[in-house]
Motif scaffolding. Structure first.
Motif, PDB file in Angstrom:
ATOM      1  N   ALA A  91      72.097 120.530  21.737  1.00 24.99           N
ATOM      2  CA  ALA A  91      71.670 121.737  21.333  1.00 24.99           C
ATOM      3  C   ALA A  91      72.370 122.259  20.121  1.00 24.99           C
ATOM      4  O   ALA A  91      72.118 123.239  19.517  1.00 24.99           O
ATOM      5  CB  ALA A  91      71.826 122.707  22.416  1.00 24.99           C
ATOM      6  N   GLY A  92      73.339 121.309  19.337  1.00 26.90           N
ATOM      7  CA  GLY A  92      73.941 121.716  18.400  1.00 26.90           C
ATOM      8  C   GLY A  92      75.337 121.983  18.354  1.00 26.90           C
ATOM      9  O   GLY A  92      75.915 122.271  17.507  1.00 26.90           O
ATOM     10  N   LEU A  93      76.090 121.969  19.524  1.00 30.31           N
ATOM     11  CA  LEU A  93      77.631 122.470  19.609  1.00 30.31           C
ATOM     12  C   LEU A  93      78.349 121.138  19.359  1.00 30.31           C
ATOM     13  O   LEU A  93      78.057 119.927  19.146  1.00 30.31           O
ATOM     14  CB  LEU A  93      77.840 122.422  21.168  1.00 30.31           C
ATOM     15  N   THR A  94      79.326 121.335  18.451  1.00 30.59           N
ATOM     16  CA  THR A  94      80.327 120.200  18.317  1.00 30.59           C
ATOM     17  C   THR A  94      81.235 119.918  19.179  1.00 30.59           C
ATOM     18  O   THR A  94      81.653 120.698  19.919  1.00 30.59           O
ATOM     19  CB  THR A  94      80.986 120.616  16.751  1.00 30.59           C
ATOM     20  N   VAL A  95      81.812 118.667  18.999  1.00 30.92           N
ATOM     21  CA  VAL A  95      82.996 118.241  19.859  1.00 30.92           C
ATOM     22  C   VAL A  95      84.044 119.225  19.821  1.00 30.92           C
ATOM     23  O   VAL A  95      84.647 119.447  20.722  1.00 30.92           O
ATOM     24  CB  VAL A  95      83.179 116.809  19.621  1.00 30.92           C
ATOM     25  N   PRO A  96      84.583 119.488  18.396  1.00 31.88           N
ATOM     26  CA  PRO A  96      85.780 120.258  18.240  1.00 31.88           C
ATOM     27  C   PRO A  96      85.540 121.745  18.984  1.00 31.88           C
ATOM     28  O   PRO A  96      86.427 122.381  19.495  1.00 31.88           O
ATOM     29  CB  PRO A  96      85.830 120.563  16.928  1.00 31.88           C
ATOM     30  N   LEU A 102      87.357 123.923  26.060  1.00 29.11           N
ATOM     31  CA  LEU A 102      88.158 123.412  27.142  1.00 29.11           C
ATOM     32  C   LEU A 102      89.816 123.604  27.214  1.00 29.11           C
ATOM     33  O   LEU A 102      90.319 123.744  28.092  1.00 29.11           O
ATOM     34  CB  LEU A 102      87.983 121.805  27.113  1.00 29.11           C
ATOM     35  N   VAL A 103      90.376 123.766  26.154  1.00 25.18           N
ATOM     36  CA  VAL A 103      91.611 124.525  26.134  1.00 25.18           C
ATOM     37  C   VAL A 103      91.958 125.767  26.782  1.00 25.18           C
ATOM     38  O   VAL A 103      92.822 126.037  27.277  1.00 25.18           O
ATOM     39  CB  VAL A 103      92.195 124.329  24.451  1.00 25.18           C
ATOM     40  N   GLN A 104      90.918 126.539  26.487  1.00 24.99           N
ATOM     41  CA  GLN A 104      90.652 127.879  27.068  1.00 24.99           C
ATOM     42  C   GLN A 104      90.697 127.689  28.415  1.00 24.99           C
ATOM     43  O   GLN A 104      91.510 128.573  29.302  1.00 24.99           O
ATOM     44  CB  GLN A 104      89.635 128.809  26.650  1.00 24.99           C
ATOM     45  N   VAL A 105      90.011 126.826  28.999  1.00 31.59           N
ATOM     46  CA  VAL A 105      89.921 126.722  30.524  1.00 31.59           C
ATOM     47  C   VAL A 105      91.339 126.306  31.072  1.00 31.59           C
ATOM     48  O   VAL A 105      91.756 126.752  32.110  1.00 31.59           O
ATOM     49  CB  VAL A 105      88.615 125.358  30.619  1.00 31.59           C
ATOM     50  N   VAL A 106      92.094 125.268  30.243  1.00 30.24           N
ATOM     51  CA  VAL A 106      93.429 125.006  30.621  1.00 30.24           C
ATOM     52  C   VAL A 106      94.187 125.993  30.533  1.00 30.24           C
ATOM     53  O   VAL A 106      95.065 126.173  31.598  1.00 30.24           O
ATOM     54  CB  VAL A 106      93.655 123.689  29.927  1.00 30.24           C
ATOM     55  N   MET A 107      94.052 126.780  29.532  1.00 25.71           N
ATOM     56  CA  MET A 107      94.874 127.995  29.546  1.00 25.71           C
ATOM     57  C   MET A 107      94.855 129.003  30.739  1.00 25.71           C
ATOM     58  O   MET A 107      95.862 129.589  31.310  1.00 25.71           O
ATOM     59  CB  MET A 107      94.881 128.804  28.439  1.00 25.71           C
ATOM     60  N   ALA A 108      93.559 129.163  31.022  1.00 25.92           N
ATOM     61  CA  ALA A 108      93.263 130.021  32.167  1.00 25.92           C
ATOM     62  C   ALA A 108      93.218 129.349  33.654  1.00 25.92           C
ATOM     63  O   ALA A 108      93.832 129.992  34.554  1.00 25.92           O
ATOM     64  CB  ALA A 108      91.635 130.385  32.160  1.00 25.92           C
ATOM     65  N   GLY A 109      93.106 128.074  33.725  1.00 23.54           N
ATOM     66  CA  GLY A 109      93.107 127.507  35.074  1.00 23.54           C
ATOM     67  C   GLY A 109      94.064 126.423  35.410  1.00 23.54           C
ATOM     68  O   GLY A 109      94.237 126.068  36.465  1.00 23.54           O
ATOM     69  N   GLY A 110      94.974 126.123  34.384  1.00 25.25           N
ATOM     70  CA  GLY A 110      95.990 125.063  34.493  1.00 25.25           C
ATOM     71  C   GLY A 110      95.643 123.653  34.014  1.00 25.25           C
ATOM     72  O   GLY A 110      94.323 123.497  34.157  1.00 25.25           O
ATOM     73  N   ILE A 111      96.576 122.819  33.898  1.00 20.97           N
ATOM     74  CA  ILE A 111      96.323 121.524  33.586  1.00 20.97           C
ATOM     75  C   ILE A 111      95.456 120.722  34.857  1.00 20.97           C
ATOM     76  O   ILE A 111      94.777 119.908  34.281  1.00 20.97           O
ATOM     77  CB  ILE A 111      97.621 120.706  33.381  1.00 20.97           C
ATOM     78  N   THR A 112      95.373 121.111  35.951  1.00 18.66           N
ATOM     79  CA  THR A 112      94.479 120.545  36.936  1.00 18.66           C
ATOM     80  C   THR A 112      92.993 120.563  36.460  1.00 18.66           C
ATOM     81  O   THR A 112      92.411 119.597  36.904  1.00 18.66           O
ATOM     82  CB  THR A 112      94.844 121.081  38.230  1.00 18.66           C
ATOM     83  N   THR A 113      92.581 121.681  35.756  1.00 11.36           N
ATOM     84  CA  THR A 113      91.259 121.557  35.621  1.00 11.36           C
ATOM     85  C   THR A 113      90.998 120.551  34.509  1.00 11.36           C
ATOM     86  O   THR A 113      89.805 119.877  34.182  1.00 11.36           O
ATOM     87  CB  THR A 113      90.773 123.065  34.806  1.00 11.36           C
ATOM     88  N   TRP A 114      92.059 120.265  33.476  1.00 15.64           N
ATOM     89  CA  TRP A 114      91.944 119.170  32.464  1.00 15.64           C
ATOM     90  C   TRP A 114      91.675 117.860  33.427  1.00 15.64           C
ATOM     91  O   TRP A 114      91.003 116.884  32.878  1.00 15.64           O
ATOM     92  CB  TRP A 114      92.905 119.366  31.597  1.00 15.64           C
ATOM     93  N   ASN A 115      92.625 117.607  34.254  1.00 14.67           N
ATOM     94  CA  ASN A 115      92.704 116.317  34.922  1.00 14.67           C
ATOM     95  C   ASN A 115      91.524 116.157  35.900  1.00 14.67           C
ATOM     96  O   ASN A 115      91.207 115.004  35.985  1.00 14.67           O
ATOM     97  CB  ASN A 115      94.114 116.068  35.777  1.00 14.67           C
ATOM     98  N   ARG A 116      90.989 117.169  36.476  1.00 16.98           N
ATOM     99  CA  ARG A 116      89.856 116.912  37.578  1.00 16.98           C
ATOM    100  C   ARG A 116      88.482 116.767  36.794  1.00 16.98           C
ATOM    101  O   ARG A 116      87.711 116.063  37.120  1.00 16.98           O
ATOM    102  CB  ARG A 116      89.763 118.277  38.377  1.00 16.98           C
ATOM    103  N   ALA A 117      88.445 117.371  35.679  1.00 18.43           N
ATOM    104  CA  ALA A 117      87.077 117.385  34.988  1.00 18.43           C
ATOM    105  C   ALA A 117      86.976 117.447  33.378  1.00 18.43           C
ATOM    106  O   ALA A 117      86.396 116.801  32.733  1.00 18.43           O
ATOM    107  CB  ALA A 117      86.273 118.465  35.334  1.00 18.43           C
TER     108      ALA A 117
END
Length: 144
Positions: A91-96, A102-117
């Motif tokens: 739909a036009g979103l860029t990878v950056p 996703l970095v915001q998700v890591v900040m809010a949910g921790g590094i486990t969110t990065w490692n799991r998904a």
């Protein structure tokens, strides 16, 4: 239960999945088969929210897909996050842009969110974006 209402809801839900995700995911097909009214209700809710601006949505579809990709990453729904991230890229979103979210998700949910998904989501989105690029050296087709 009103069979006509359920049939219409099934049709609306199926059409929305096909329009936004290109198919009805297997888990939702199973739900439609065994609990058609539940799928129909979910499908109506999904059809209502997954509208782009020209169809009356307040947010554009790219943003909605991004939000779902980030939320699914946060809760550990890797499969959902992969699908929504791919839809967002189409739909036009860029990878950056996705990476920043996703970095915001890591900040809010921790590094486990990065490692799991999260890592898989970014990797998949980069692959989808790469597949959408014309091959190196390809020239635009010229109309006669």
């Amino acid at each position: 239960m009103d069979e006509e209402l359920v049939a219409a809801a099934l049709e609306a839900g199926t059409a929305n999945f096909e329009a936004t995700s290109r198919r009805v995911p297997d888990n939702f097909t199973l739900l439609a088969e065994h609990a058609p009214a539940a799928f129909g209700g979910y499908g109506l809710m999904r059809a209502s929210i997954m509208r782009d601006r020209p169809e009356g949505g307040a947010l554009d579809l790219k943003t909605k897909e991004l939000v779902f990709a980030l939320l699914d990453t946060m809760i550990g729904d890797r499969q959902g996050a992969l699908g929504h991230a791919a839809n967002a890229i189409r739909a036009g979103l860029t990878v950056p842009e996705l990476a920043e979210g996703l970095v915001q998700v890591v900040m809010a949910g921790g590094i486990t969110t990065w490692n799991r998904a999260g890592a898989d989501v970014l990797r998949h989105a980069a692959e989808v974006a790469g597949a959408m690029q014309p091959p190196a050296g390809a020239k635009d087709a010229v109309s006669p």
